[in-house]
Design an enzyme around this catalytic site. Structure first.
Site, PDB file in Angstrom:
ATOM      1  N   LYS A   1       0.835  -1.210   0.000  1.00 14.06           N
ATOM      2  CA  LYS A   1       0.000   0.000   0.000  1.00 14.06           C
ATOM      3  C   LYS A   1       0.869   1.260   0.000  1.00 14.06           C
ATOM      4  CE  LYS A   1      -3.648   2.569   0.616  1.00 14.06           C
ATOM      5  NZ  LYS A   1      -4.346   2.943  -0.625  1.00 14.06           N
TER       6      LYS A   1
ATOM      7  N   CYS B   1       1.129  11.333  -7.561  1.00 14.75           N
ATOM      8  CA  CYS B   1       0.595  12.130  -6.448  1.00 14.75           C
ATOM      9  C   CYS B   1       0.700  13.615  -6.774  1.00 14.75           C
ATOM     10  CB  CYS B   1       1.388  11.898  -5.176  1.00 14.75           C
ATOM     11  SG  CYS B   1       1.666  10.193  -4.796  1.00 14.75           S
TER      12      CYS B   1
ATOM     13  N   ILE C   1       0.208   1.154 -16.123  1.00 10.04           N
ATOM     14  CA  ILE C   1      -0.239   2.507 -15.833  1.00 10.04           C
ATOM     15  C   ILE C   1      -0.885   2.586 -14.444  1.00 10.04           C
ATOM     16  CG2 ILE C   1      -0.627   3.120 -18.233  1.00 10.04           C
ATOM     17  CD1 ILE C   1      -3.612   2.539 -17.883  1.00 10.04           C
TER      18      ILE C   1
ATOM     19  N   GLY D   1      -5.811  -3.421 -15.698  1.00 10.73           N
ATOM     20  CA  GLY D   1      -6.904  -4.285 -16.128  1.00 10.73           C
ATOM     21  C   GLY D   1      -6.560  -5.744 -16.310  1.00 10.73           C
TER      22      GLY D   1
END
Lengths: 245, 303
Positions: free
Chosen positions: B45, B131, B192, B245
């Site tokens: 994370k 970010c 990505i 994906g």
């Protein structure tokens, strides 16, 4: 948590929009009332988290309300359908803190998890009083099932068409040893404000995964930290709760 | 059986599958379900200097094929990641882990990378430059080659382990960003990150997500990610972690043909906690079906 394939035993309407879904399969990962399961629906990307109403004789009973496309699709599920379900999610209610005379306050589709809780509390010899809130008489469901367990049930309706007119907080008794609640946020806030003992709140949230991986449903807690509704919740102690405006 | 192992920035992995940052926590929710040592590695994370709650709820919205999230980098902060999360992880994961860091200033990236670089369990640093740069009004570092290069050079100066820069697709030309990272010394790029997206609740006429917009991920991102990996592969020499994906072993193989050395699995973990494990277990079947003896041999094969 376990991933199980459960089979639809029945799926029928209790009111215009609330359905009862009964599923069969391995339910061994459920350990407490107030836990939930997360159901994969064909054609929908995310699972649907639904709280457990009851587990009896190998059958999981879920009561759900049709509110969107996902639950509309659920309403069409036929007996025999196999579902990929994550079972045994969330912490559930802790019955040990209840004292001898706990009060249960449920609103609308927040009522189902309180049924399994009432059953567990009554099995422990406790005097359960349940206040079940609805908008109107024709939306009432499951009150008789609570009565059949031996709970002292009061129904409220917002329009006064049945039971006590008003909200669950308008029918609260003066004395109770502890409380448990589940329902829409405005109701939970009212319960928080009016209750005089400690208690436990079950929350609903838009979830990503439902098992603690995505952090989609985290709630701030009174100690300045946060807890995931899906993992450390959905049940929170009154003292932990921070209401965000 | 075909060979699944690959080498990513000098570190050998048993297979190329990497659960992507933000979909796998710090690993132990999944370790309750299965032995996560079957993974190539995973990216933990996104970690920031201070503990972060993230954005207000709701921060998840479902889409036809995937979801939008606006978590906002919820994490316990670097101190607790090092003192609590990594020791807990050590009990369930014995491989080098990919440490994902997020920052709001170059100084923050530098401090985070320098500290995690010293942790024995960390194999790679994955630097999320999607970010917002607080000093530049929230524009992300990954949006211009200059800013991306600045972060890359700064973190490379304080680290010994491979630095993989994680790129945002929400740019005009991702190839120029990847090249800037390579030129500034990056050891690899991962791409990505999520695609900007939104949903509106028809009952209220308001955005579903409290933050209005979020990042879309899910199967519809796959062809876009694949194309970007393919384009970046043709322009840079450093390894690529292909993400976007990926939901099957076939997707992993396709991503590697496009040019990925390793492959991230993201949203799929959120709908099936066993997704990454199932993908790894299915790779030998897919390789046999398409006559692939070694995954390493197909990297960039479609170029």
């Amino acid at each position: 948590m376990k991933q199980e394939i459960l089979t639809v035993k029945s799926n029928d309407a209790l009111t215009k929009s609330v359905y009862r879904l009964r599923l069969e399969g391995d339910l061994s990962s459920f350990t407490r009332p107030g836990q939930f399961c997360n159901i994969a629906l064909p054609g929908f990307y995310l699972r649907r988290p639904i709280s457990v109403c009851d587990i009896e004789d190998g059958v999981l009973t879920l009561l759900y309300k049709v509110v969107g496309h996902g639950t509309e699709a659920m309403a069409d599920m036929m007996p025999g359908t196999k579902l990929d379900v994550l079972c045994g999610l969330g912490n559930g209610y802790d019955t040990e803190k209840s004292g001898p005379a706990p009060l249960l306050l449920g609103g609308g589709v927040g009522i189902p998890p309180l049924y399994g809780l009432a059953k567990a509390l009554i099995a422990e010899g406790k005097q359960v009083r349940a206040i079940l809130g609805f908008n109107t008489a024709e939306e009432i469901f499951w009150a008789d099932e609570f009565r059949a367990l031996g709970a002292d049930v009061t129904v409220t309706t917002a329009d006064g068409s049945a039971g006590v007119k008003g909200f669950v907080t308008d029918a609260m008794p003066d004395e109770y040893t502890y409380f448990y609640t589940c329902g829409p946020i405005p109701m939970l806030r009212a319960v928080y404000a009016k209750t005089v003992t400690s208690g436990q709140f079950s929350f609903e949230a838009r979830m990503g995964c439902g098992f603690g991986a995505c952090m989609g449903c985290s709630m701030k807690t009174a100690d300045g930290g946060y807890k995931r509704v899906c993992r450390e919740g959905p049940v929170f102690e009154k003292e932990e709760i921070v209401w965000e405006s | 059986m075909g060979k699944l192992n690959v080498t990513l920035c000098g570190i050998e992995m048993d297979n190329p599958v990497i659960p992507a940052s933000g979909t796998f926590g710090y690993g132990y929710e999944f370790a309750e379900l299965y032995d996560i040592n079957c993974l190539g590695t995973f990216s933990f994370k996104g970690t920031t200097k201070e503990p972060r709650y993230g954005n207000p709820l709701p921060r998840i919205a479902e889409c036809k094929a995937g979801l939008i999230n606006a978590i906002g980098l919820q994490n316990p902060g670097i101190d607790r990641v090092i003192s609590e999360e990594l020791p807990k992880l050590k009990e369930v994961f014995s491989k080098p882990v990919m440490a994902n860091v997020g920052g709001f200033s170059v100084e923050e990236y530098v401090e985070l990378c320098a500290r995690l670089d010293r942790e024995e369990q960390v194999g790679w640093l994955e630097v999320n430059i999607s970010c917002p740069n607080v000093k530049a009004g929230g524009k992300s570092y990954g949006m211009t080659p200059e800013d991306a290069a600045e972060v890359t050079a700064a973190v490379k100066a304080v680290t010994t382990k491979p630095c993989i820069m994680k790129l945002t697709p929400n740019v005009t030309d991702i190839v120029s960003i990847a090249k800037a990272c390579e030129d500034a010394g990056a050891d690899g790029v991962s791409l990505i990150n999520t695609l900007y997206g939104m949903r509106i609740d028809l009952k209220t006429g308001r955005p579903v997500i409290a933050n209005r917009m979020g990042g879309y991920s899910g199967p519809a991102a796959f062809p876009i990610a694949l194309r970007m990996v393919y384009q970046v592969r043709s322009a840079v020499k450093i390894p690529i972690v292909g993400i976007g994906g990926v939901s099957s072993a076939e997707d992993v193989v396709e991503m590697m043909y496009a040019g990925a050395t390793a492959v991230g699995v993201g949203a799929a973990n959120c709908i099936d906690p066993f997704a990454s494990k199932k993908i790894i277990e299915d790779l030998p079947r897919v390789m046999e079906k398409y006559g692939i003896d070694s995954l390493e041999s197909i990297i960039g094969g479609a170029q």
